[in-house]
Scaffold this motif. Sequence first.
Motif, mmCIF file in Angstrom:
data_model
loop_
_atom_site.group_PDB
_atom_site.id
_atom_site.type_symbol
_atom_site.label_atom_id
_atom_site.label_comp_id
_atom_site.label_asym_id
_atom_site.label_seq_id
_atom_site.Cartn_x
_atom_site.Cartn_y
_atom_site.Cartn_z
ATOM 1 N N SER A 390 -8.480 71.608 22.115
ATOM 2 C CA SER A 390 -9.411 71.527 20.983
ATOM 3 C C SER A 390 -9.661 70.099 20.526
ATOM 4 O O SER A 390 -10.696 69.798 19.917
ATOM 5 N N VAL A 391 -8.700 69.185 20.817
ATOM 6 C CA VAL A 391 -8.912 67.786 20.435
ATOM 7 C C VAL A 391 -9.485 66.956 21.601
ATOM 8 O O VAL A 391 -9.499 65.728 21.548
ATOM 9 N N GLY A 392 -9.919 67.644 22.657
ATOM 10 C CA GLY A 392 -10.696 66.978 23.694
ATOM 11 C C GLY A 392 -9.997 66.665 24.991
ATOM 12 O O GLY A 392 -10.592 66.041 25.879
ATOM 13 N N PHE A 393 -8.754 67.092 25.167
ATOM 14 C CA PHE A 393 -8.055 66.787 26.411
ATOM 15 C C PHE A 393 -8.449 67.802 27.494
ATOM 16 O O PHE A 393 -8.657 68.989 27.218
ATOM 17 N N GLY A 394 -8.555 67.300 28.719
ATOM 18 C CA GLY A 394 -8.933 68.156 29.838
ATOM 19 C C GLY A 394 -10.425 68.335 29.992
ATOM 20 O O GLY A 394 -10.882 69.129 30.824
ATOM 21 N N ALA A 405 -14.503 60.031 32.678
ATOM 22 C CA ALA A 405 -13.361 60.832 33.112
ATOM 23 C C ALA A 405 -13.103 61.999 32.170
ATOM 24 O O ALA A 405 -13.299 61.899 30.951
ATOM 25 N N SER A 406 -12.647 63.101 32.745
ATOM 26 C CA SER A 406 -12.267 64.263 31.933
ATOM 27 C C SER A 406 -10.765 64.332 31.727
ATOM 28 O O SER A 406 -10.282 65.051 30.847
ATOM 29 N N GLY A 407 -10.003 63.561 32.530
ATOM 30 C CA GLY A 407 -8.562 63.651 32.445
ATOM 31 C C GLY A 407 -8.073 64.998 32.966
ATOM 32 O O GLY A 407 -8.832 65.753 33.581
ATOM 33 N N SER A 408 -6.815 65.292 32.701
ATOM 34 C CA SER A 408 -6.277 66.576 33.170
ATOM 35 C C SER A 408 -5.354 67.182 32.123
ATOM 36 O O SER A 408 -4.599 66.480 31.443
ATOM 37 N N LEU A 409 -5.436 68.495 31.987
ATOM 38 C CA LEU A 409 -4.553 69.259 31.109
ATOM 39 C C LEU A 409 -4.213 70.559 31.851
ATOM 40 O O LEU A 409 -5.050 71.460 31.935
ATOM 41 N N PRO A 410 -3.017 70.653 32.438
ATOM 42 C CA PRO A 410 -2.672 71.842 33.222
ATOM 43 C C PRO A 410 -2.767 73.118 32.392
ATOM 44 O O PRO A 410 -2.483 73.120 31.183
ATOM 45 N N GLY A 428 2.701 64.637 32.047
ATOM 46 C CA GLY A 428 2.179 65.882 32.601
ATOM 47 C C GLY A 428 0.708 66.120 32.311
ATOM 48 O O GLY A 428 0.130 67.102 32.785
ATOM 49 N N LEU A 429 0.076 65.248 31.533
ATOM 50 C CA LEU A 429 -1.372 65.293 31.316
ATOM 51 C C LEU A 429 -1.915 63.880 31.445
ATOM 52 O O LEU A 429 -1.156 62.905 31.439
ATOM 53 N N SER A 430 -3.197 63.743 31.575
ATOM 54 C CA SER A 430 -3.803 62.410 31.660
ATOM 55 C C SER A 430 -5.047 62.349 30.796
ATOM 56 O O SER A 430 -5.765 63.346 30.646
ATOM 57 N N VAL A 431 -5.276 61.180 30.212
ATOM 58 C CA VAL A 431 -6.419 60.978 29.313
ATOM 59 C C VAL A 431 -6.970 59.570 29.545
ATOM 60 O O VAL A 431 -6.295 58.706 30.095
ATOM 61 N N SER A 432 -8.194 59.358 29.092
ATOM 62 C CA SER A 432 -8.741 57.996 29.032
ATOM 63 C C SER A 432 -8.455 57.431 27.652
ATOM 64 O O SER A 432 -8.142 58.181 26.708
ATOM 65 N N ILE A 433 -8.557 56.137 27.497
ATOM 66 C CA ILE A 433 -8.299 55.537 26.188
ATOM 67 C C ILE A 433 -9.349 55.989 25.176
ATOM 68 O O ILE A 433 -9.071 56.122 23.975
#
Length: 584
Positions: A390-394, A405-410, A428-433
């Motif tokens: 809900s806060v924009g990850f993944g 980039a969308s990053g990743s959220l399993p 375990g997750l990835s995000v852009s700045i």
Amino acid sequence: MLQAEKKRNIKQADDFSGRRKLVMILMFAAMMMLVAKAVQLQVLDTQFLQQQARSRHVGTVQIAAYRGQIKDRNGESLAVSAPVGSVWVNPQYCRVETGKKAKQACAELANETKLKQLAKLLDMPLEKIKRAFDPMSNKQFAYLKRRIEPYLAEKVKAIGLPGVAIVKEFKRFYPAGEVTAHLLGFTNVDDQGQEGLELMHNSTLQGITGSKRVIRDGARQVIEEHDVESIEEPEAGQDLTLSIDERLQYLAYRELKAGIIMHNAEAGALVILEAETGNVLAIVNQPSFNPNSRKGSKISHYRNRAITDVFEPGSTMKPLVVAAALDGGYVKENQLFITKSLRIKGKWVKDGHDYGTLNLTGVLKKSSNVAASKIALSMPPEYFWRFYNSVGFGMPPGIGFPGEASGSLPDYSGWSAFEQATLSFGYGLSVSILQLARSYTALADDGKLHSVSLLKRDHDNYAQQVLSAATAIKVRTMLEQVVKKDGTAYQARVDGYRVAGKTGTVKKVKDGAYSNDYLSVFVGMAPASDPKLIIAVMVDTPQAGQYYGGLVAAPIFSKVMGGALRLLGVTPDEEQSMSVLLSK
């Protein structure tokens, strides 16, 4: 005898008379043929001949359209187009011309003095110039050099080389140079966007090319003084007004570059967001490049790391974990957590120090992985995942930037308990700045998550309430303690202002395993009583000794935030500063 002589003379006269008649007949026939040809040319074939003449000597040329400007939120020009000249030649010039003009043209083209002058002006090898004038070429048009300065184009014309012509074009210039390079991108020799906003908004900026009819000489060169008619006027491209504030962009770029140099880091990125709208006020990266002269630049330097590169965010996730658990009622504000090392199905979660027992504020202030893991495990996996989502990850931030980039959220269905725990401290997750900065708008604007925009806007019509205002304010108040003297980010403080923020120190993944290199991260907001700005900083692989987010990224944040608040005239909110101001 006399009579015979007389007969002979009469006979000769008759012969000349016949010849005269024959000559007269032939002359008359020739005259009639000429008259007939004249009638044919002047009357019967007039339209056809005029059409053929036009096709050979009247041509159509394109008129370049002015590319729209890119401006900052205050109207300052960040990208402009200026008229320039492009030099082209007709290699077959001396073959097409006839008579004295052909001889003169070929003689001048064989004159190395003028060719050397041209080579020097254009900074090109003489042999390349000679090849361009090869009369055996099957081309009638070849560029020598594109988009040169107008004064240089005039010098080229002054040389007077036959077969050389100048066509008017436009060249893109970027007044801020490398400061805005990653954001704006650049155009190619045909003035088409290749990177960044130039590519993203190419159809809006480029305009529509016009055309006109011109007269050409025997060598198919345009006689500039003789335009026949305008067919279609060029239509200038539209200007683009960004949310960027050029002053903050300069400030952010300067401080990030200085920090990268000080810590001998590989790279870095920094984003400034307007807390109440989600507008991007500045977005900078290191290393950079000069878009006005890219010769020698590495292609890897072109990418906008703040938008296109992702990383594991580390402990900057902890405020969001606390907010999710508080808002869902899974933990209480006064709850205490024992931070002794935690074993989860054979794997250990540990802290760097023994923090004893901590309340929620202490969990954030000391950045306890153990306590954050316990808070994460108190929530159902689906609820925890949905909050992160809900806060924009993944998912991409949605600004439409090339390579965003969308990053990743399993997906939560595949989580183990240990994976759920590590997600609480940013592994375990990835995000852009940019994604990370955006997630903090929910804490800064009383629970409202804002969309982000690179174009100027007064309101965010897409904001979503993802937290209660009460929860957001509580967590924001807790984050102020992180910047206190015994917190992890004392160097993030800004004189005169209350600051709320969180550090992150993350091991980098190399070849599928965690290495001994680190990312140093800090995200914060100010004034904490009513946040106006959010700044997220990431420094990649500092190698000068320090690598903790509070020692590497936090000082950069402090300098940028302090300068930005003063430039924007934001009133100080720290009690001590307020009392000083009131006493004055």
